[in-house]
Enzyme design. Structure first.
Site, short mmCIF file in Angstrom:
data_model
loop_
_atom_site.label_atom_id
_atom_site.label_comp_id
_atom_site.label_asym_id
_atom_site.label_seq_id
_atom_site.Cartn_x
_atom_site.Cartn_y
_atom_site.Cartn_z
N LYS A 129 -87.71 145.46 -54.20
CA LYS A 129 -87.87 145.66 -55.64
C LYS A 129 -88.93 144.70 -56.16
CE LYS A 129 -86.25 143.90 -59.29
NZ LYS A 129 -87.44 143.92 -60.16
N GLY A 136 -88.13 133.79 -56.68
CA GLY A 136 -88.07 133.85 -58.14
C GLY A 136 -87.49 132.57 -58.70
N SER A 137 -86.85 132.70 -59.86
CA SER A 137 -86.36 131.50 -60.55
C SER A 137 -85.12 130.93 -59.86
CB SER A 137 -86.03 131.84 -62.00
OG SER A 137 -85.05 132.84 -62.03
N THR A 138 -84.93 129.64 -59.99
CA THR A 138 -83.77 128.98 -59.40
C THR A 138 -82.49 129.55 -60.01
OG1 THR A 138 -85.03 127.02 -58.88
CG2 THR A 138 -82.66 126.71 -59.07
N GLU A 139 -82.58 129.88 -61.30
CA GLU A 139 -81.41 130.42 -61.99
C GLU A 139 -80.92 131.73 -61.32
OE1 GLU A 139 -82.71 131.24 -65.88
OE2 GLU A 139 -80.74 131.95 -66.53
N GLY A 172 -81.77 132.75 -58.35
CA GLY A 172 -81.44 132.41 -56.96
C GLY A 172 -79.98 131.97 -56.83
N GLU A 219 -86.49 131.53 -52.08
CA GLU A 219 -87.68 130.70 -52.33
C GLU A 219 -87.78 130.58 -53.84
OE1 GLU A 219 -90.83 129.45 -53.45
OE2 GLU A 219 -91.90 131.20 -52.67
N CYS A 231 -95.17 128.69 -57.90
CA CYS A 231 -93.94 127.94 -57.66
C CYS A 231 -94.24 126.54 -57.12
CB CYS A 231 -93.03 128.70 -56.72
SG CYS A 231 -93.86 129.27 -55.25
N GLU A 278 -89.43 123.29 -64.80
CA GLU A 278 -90.58 124.06 -64.35
C GLU A 278 -91.14 124.82 -65.55
OE1 GLU A 278 -89.73 127.46 -61.74
OE2 GLU A 278 -91.47 126.88 -60.56
P1 NAI Z 1 -86.74 135.98 -62.28
O1 NAI Z 1 -86.21 135.06 -61.27
O2 NAI Z 1 -85.80 136.50 -63.32
O3 NAI Z 1 -87.40 137.25 -61.59
C1 NAI Z 1 -87.78 137.34 -60.27
C2 NAI Z 1 -87.34 138.69 -59.70
O4 NAI Z 1 -85.93 138.77 -59.69
C3 NAI Z 1 -87.80 139.89 -60.51
O5 NAI Z 1 -88.11 140.93 -59.62
C4 NAI Z 1 -86.57 140.23 -61.31
O6 NAI Z 1 -86.52 141.58 -61.72
C5 NAI Z 1 -85.47 139.94 -60.35
N1 NAI Z 1 -84.17 139.65 -60.93
C6 NAI Z 1 -83.87 139.16 -62.15
N2 NAI Z 1 -82.54 139.02 -62.29
C7 NAI Z 1 -81.98 139.41 -61.13
C8 NAI Z 1 -80.64 139.47 -60.65
N3 NAI Z 1 -79.61 139.09 -61.39
N4 NAI Z 1 -80.43 139.91 -59.39
C9 NAI Z 1 -81.46 140.27 -58.61
N5 NAI Z 1 -82.75 140.24 -59.02
C10 NAI Z 1 -83.00 139.81 -60.25
O7 NAI Z 1 -87.94 135.30 -62.98
P2 NAI Z 1 -88.55 135.65 -64.43
O8 NAI Z 1 -87.47 135.91 -65.43
O9 NAI Z 1 -89.53 136.70 -64.26
O10 NAI Z 1 -89.25 134.29 -64.81
C11 NAI Z 1 -88.48 133.25 -65.43
C12 NAI Z 1 -88.87 131.91 -64.88
O11 NAI Z 1 -88.60 131.85 -63.51
C13 NAI Z 1 -90.34 131.58 -64.97
O12 NAI Z 1 -90.67 131.04 -66.19
C14 NAI Z 1 -90.50 130.61 -63.87
O13 NAI Z 1 -90.16 129.33 -64.32
C15 NAI Z 1 -89.52 131.04 -62.84
N6 NAI Z 1 -90.14 131.81 -61.77
C16 NAI Z 1 -90.34 131.19 -60.59
C17 NAI Z 1 -90.95 131.86 -59.56
C18 NAI Z 1 -91.19 131.20 -58.26
O14 NAI Z 1 -91.88 131.74 -57.41
N7 NAI Z 1 -90.64 130.05 -58.03
C19 NAI Z 1 -91.40 133.23 -59.69
C20 NAI Z 1 -91.08 133.82 -60.95
C21 NAI Z 1 -90.49 133.11 -61.94
#
Ligand code: NAI
Length: 792
Positions: free
Chosen positions: A190, A242-245, A247, A264, A298, A395
């Site tokens: 996804k 994606g986000s730690t939250e 994760g 990651e 990240c 972050e």
């Molecule tokens: P996110 O962690 O919500 O999104 C990343 C992916 O996870 C997207 O494909 C999203 O649709 C999916 N996702 C969201 N909720 C999910 C769930 N409950 N179960 C499974 N998949 C889910 O990140 P978001 O909201 O786009 O960005 C928010 C913050 O996260 C950013 O401001 C940044 O600080 C951080 N972030 C960190 C990343 C990294 O590589 N470390 C990458 C993206 C965001």
């Protein structure tokens, strides 16, 4: 405009890349993109818009994936998996190679689609995202080819669910898909809702390349679609970036399901500049560290730590450099920084900067930074930042650098590690001895010496601490998509028979003298905090002795003792090997006594009990042998330089032991962890703990430093929970119960511990294929890649 003006400003006109081909491709899909499921293009029931960040206009319509779309995709992946695995390494290598070639052939179109969709500059997509994505397919074509010889003891995990973020849409796609497919898994992926287009374009190419239906499935949608994938019962592994939250949510959701997991996550990576650094190099490096990809990286070097003596001059020069950064259309080849991915992210960045200012930071922003049409934010520097302030801890995921100063190398390390994250770090010093002294002291999965943001498929990438676990890339990344064949054969542990009611030992004659084994904490025998004990029974119900009923406080004390024994992690491998051999020697001196104990507790015959002690001695020797042989690697990525892959201990590990083979099981878990330099808090078999408590007298005579092995007896489940919730425990291994396994995974989400659990499957501790070797050693270590470029 005069020549003199150009000379003065060094300004240049726009150099736009054509977007004609990309727009033509988009217009072919103007009724909305579909999911790619089982080799078919499947329309979603509803659609949502994806925007072009540079203009804030609608770029395309995407299908919103529903539960049934996810279900169809997982079914397709399941159906395809056996055939894909059977194709063999060479067959898969040919597909991966073909895909790599296709990426290269369509590189420019990929680069433009990515820039339009994400807002990142064409310079980056063209020179970094797309070539690195192709490199990942080439590199993993190689692992497919070598799989049968290099990973002979392993099989594919099965069906893999992958959820990726928006900051490197195509590169993250390649990082996830290439290793999974190479090693015989099938995938449901996804993409992030903001940036799904490059993945869909790739799927079109994969279809053209004849990739068998169902091997790669793509379902677009938002977090709910991701959640449906994570929850699906027939997925064997989840890989998330994606986000730690999120994760953490996924860690909880997958707990106890038997799904394997790699995460990651975020970072707040330090960028350390010593006073003897090449200042111009370090300033240029910062441009790549924090303004590359608008800081939505990240591993962005988002915390500048600069040595006090040069700080003023450094910041002045940095501001001068910032003033020259060009922000604008991502398709302009002469632009340094493009647009932020979405309005939500833009608002998040600006809210955090405002909060930083409210908390006392001074803010400098590049002047003249673009454009009110799209989601732009200027390069930003926050000075006068306190280490405890929000902007120093959180972050920001935007083009915002916070800066602090330090005086000594020790202070630099302390500040650098003063974060819950541990993804990456940069160290700038012309004194290589200093840089190489600092690198191992940093809690980070990657350390770049005099460089930043270097990546390669051969060097595993991933975090320490709350930046997640698992690696992507390298040999270590390949293992994340493999399962040990010997483990795949394990069966559910048979329910243990209830013990009869306790009775005094039949032939005791005289009343029992107190035989309560103590806990062993910090090298000392300790009474349990609660002053309770529990009887240990033979299979006939005879009381063989008592052990302490350890509680939360005892675990806390044991963890504190283990924390304090940090010197063990720095001891030489030679030293650790010697101590393991010495433990084995001392155990073998008491072979008969230990065998008697095992026989009395388990009811096994003396010969069988002796065999268990002998196997334990042998296992200690095995890990003594491995201690100085499970070493790192030197990678030679495509640059003039090296990446040193160091295998570092994780830190403090909790161990919960199974009831079967009470001595051998205990040794099989303790020995690999301490061999690799971890300190442990071990909970022995709940039913048969006495061999482990006897064992502390062996430890006492074997030169094991205090605090390296701590032993707390008691109730398996409650001690597992306490260990899982403890934020100073970095790893947790739980064997012996599916319930305890599930609790370990669920509760470890607080600090994202590395967990190794048996999910209630019984390990044959006598079988080396299941119970010893690199599969444990890899879990006992984490790889840190130290990049050392040495010239052009
Ligand atoms: P996110 O962690 O919500 O999104 C990343 C992916 O996870 C997207 O494909 C999203 O649709 C999916 N996702 C969201 N909720 C999910 C769930 N409950 N179960 C499974 N998949 C889910 O990140 P978001 O909201 O786009 O960005 C928010 C913050 O996260 C950013 O401001 C940044 O600080 C951080 N972030 C960190 C990343 C990294 O590589 N470390 C990458 C993206 C965001």
């Amino acid at each position: 405009m005069s020549v003199a003006h150009y000379f003065e400003t060094m300004d240049y006109g726009p150099a736009p890349e054509s977007d004609a081909e990309a727009r033509a491709w988009l217009s072919k899909h103007d009724r909305g993109f579909r999911h790619f499921i089982g080799g078919q293009w499947v329309n979603g029931k509803s659609h949502f818009d994806t925007l072009e960040p540079a203009t804030a206009k609608v770029l395309a319509k995407l299908s919103q994936g529903s539960n049934s779309d996810i279900d169809a995709a997982v079914k397709a992946a399941r159906k395809a998996q056996a055939g894909w695995a059977k194709l063999g390494g060479h067959g898969r290598a040919r597909y991966l190679y073909a895909l790599a070639r296709l990426i290269q052939r369509h590189a420019r179109l990929f680069a433009v689609i990515e820039s339009l969709d994400n807002g990142k500059t064409i310079r980056e997509t063209r020179d970094l995202d797309v070539p690195l994505a192709a490199r990942h397919f080439y590199y993993h074509a190689g692992w497919a080819q070598l799989q049968e010889t290099e990973f002979a003891d392993y099989q594919p995990v099965g069906v893999v669910g992958q959820v990726i973020p928006w900051n490197f849409p195509f590169l993250m796609f390649a990082w996830k898909v290439a290793p999974a497919l190479a090693l015989g898994n099938t995938v449901v992926l996804k993409p992030a809702e903001f940036t799904s287009l490059s993945a869909l374009f790739f799927a079109e190419l994969a279809e053209q390349a004849g990739l068998p239906p169902g091997v790669l499935n793509i379902v677009t949608g938002d977090g709910d679609t991701g959640a449906a994938l994570v929850k699906h019962k027939d997925v064997d592994k989840i890989a998330f970036t994606g986000s730690t939250e999120v994760g953490r949510l996924i860690r909880k959701e997958t707990a106890g399901t038997g799904k394997s997991l790699t995460l990651e996550l975020g970072g707040k990576s330090p960028y350390i500049v010593f006073d003897d650094a090449d200042i111009d190099g370090a300033i240029e490096g910062l441009v790549d560290a924090i303004w590359f990809n608008q800081g939505q990286v990240c591993c962005a070097g988002s915390r500048l730590l600069v040595q006090e003596g040069i700080a003023e001059d450094f910041i002045a020069r940095l501001k001068a450099r910032m003033a020259k950064l060009r922000v604008g259309s991502p398709l302009d080849k002469a632009v340094d920084m493009g647009a932020i991915v979405d309005k939500v992210q833009l608002e998040r960045i600006s809210a955090l900067v405002k909060q930083g200012i409210a908390e006392g930071a001074q803010c400098y922003q590049s002047p003249g930074a673009a454009t009110d049409k799209g989601f732009f934010y200027p390069p930003t520097l926050l000075t006068n930042v306190h280490p405890a302030s929000t902007v120093a801890r959180e972050e920001i995921f935007g083009p915002v650098l916070v800066t602090m100063t330090f005086r000594t190398p020790d202070e630099a390390v302390m500040l650098a590690n003063n974060t819950r994250y541990g993804l990456a770090a940069s160290v700038w010093s012309e004194t290589i001895g200093l840089a190489l002294d600092i690198a191992p002291k940093l809690q980070a999965g990657v350390v770049w010496v005099n460089s930043t943001n270097l990546f390669d498929a051969s060097a595993g990438f991933g975090g320490y601490r709350e930046s997640g676990f698992g690696r992507e890339g390298g040999r270590e990344g390949a293992y994340e998509y493999l399962k040990l064949k010997a483990w795949a054969k394990r069966k559910a542990r048979p329910a243990s028979k209830p013990l009869p009611a306790a009775k005094a030992k039949a032939d005791a004659g005289l009343p029992m003298i107190d035989r309560t084994a103590k806990l062993f904490i910090g090298g000392k025998q300790a009474r349990p905090d609660g002053n309770y004990s529990r009887p240990v029974l033979s299979p006939k119900g005879e009381i063989l002795g008592e052990v302490g009923e350890g509680n939360r406080k005892d675990i806390r004390n044991a963890v504190a003792a283990a924390r304090g024994a940090e010197a063990w992690s720095k001891a030489t491998a030679h030293n650790r090997a010697q101590i393991l051999y010495y433990i084995a020697e001392n155990l073998s001196g008491r072979r008969a006594e230990f065998a008697g104990r095992v026989a009395a507790m388990t009811g096994s015959r003396m010969a069988a009990a002796q065999a268990e002690v002998d196997a334990a001695i042998k296992r200690l020797f095995t890990y003594g042998a491995w201690a100085d042989k499970f070493e790192g690697d030197i990678h030679t990525p495509p640059l003039r330089g090296l990446a040193l892959a160091l295998k570092e201990p994780i830190g403090v590990a909790g161990i919960v032991c199974p009831d079967e083979a009470p001595l051998l099981g205990f040794i099989s878990l303790v020995a690999p962890l301490i061999a690799m330099g971890n300190r442990v808090v071990a909970v022995p078999s709940e039913r048969h703990p006495l061999a482990a408590t006897d064992f502390y007298t062996v430890l006492e005579t074997s030169d094991v430093p205090a605090g390296v092995v701590n032993i707390v007896t008691g109730d398996r489940l409650s001690l597992t929970k306490t260990l899982a919730e403890h934020d100073d425990v970095d790893a947790l291994w739980v064997f012996g119960s599916d319930k305890a396994s599930a609790e370990a995974e669920r509760l470890s989400s607080s600090n994202l511990k590395r967990t190794l659990v048996d999910h209630g499957l019984a390990t044959d501790w006598f079988d080396p294929a299941q119970a010893e070797g690199p599969v444990f050693l890899r879990q006992a270590t984490q790889v840190k890649n130290v990049w050392i470029p040495y010239g052009e």
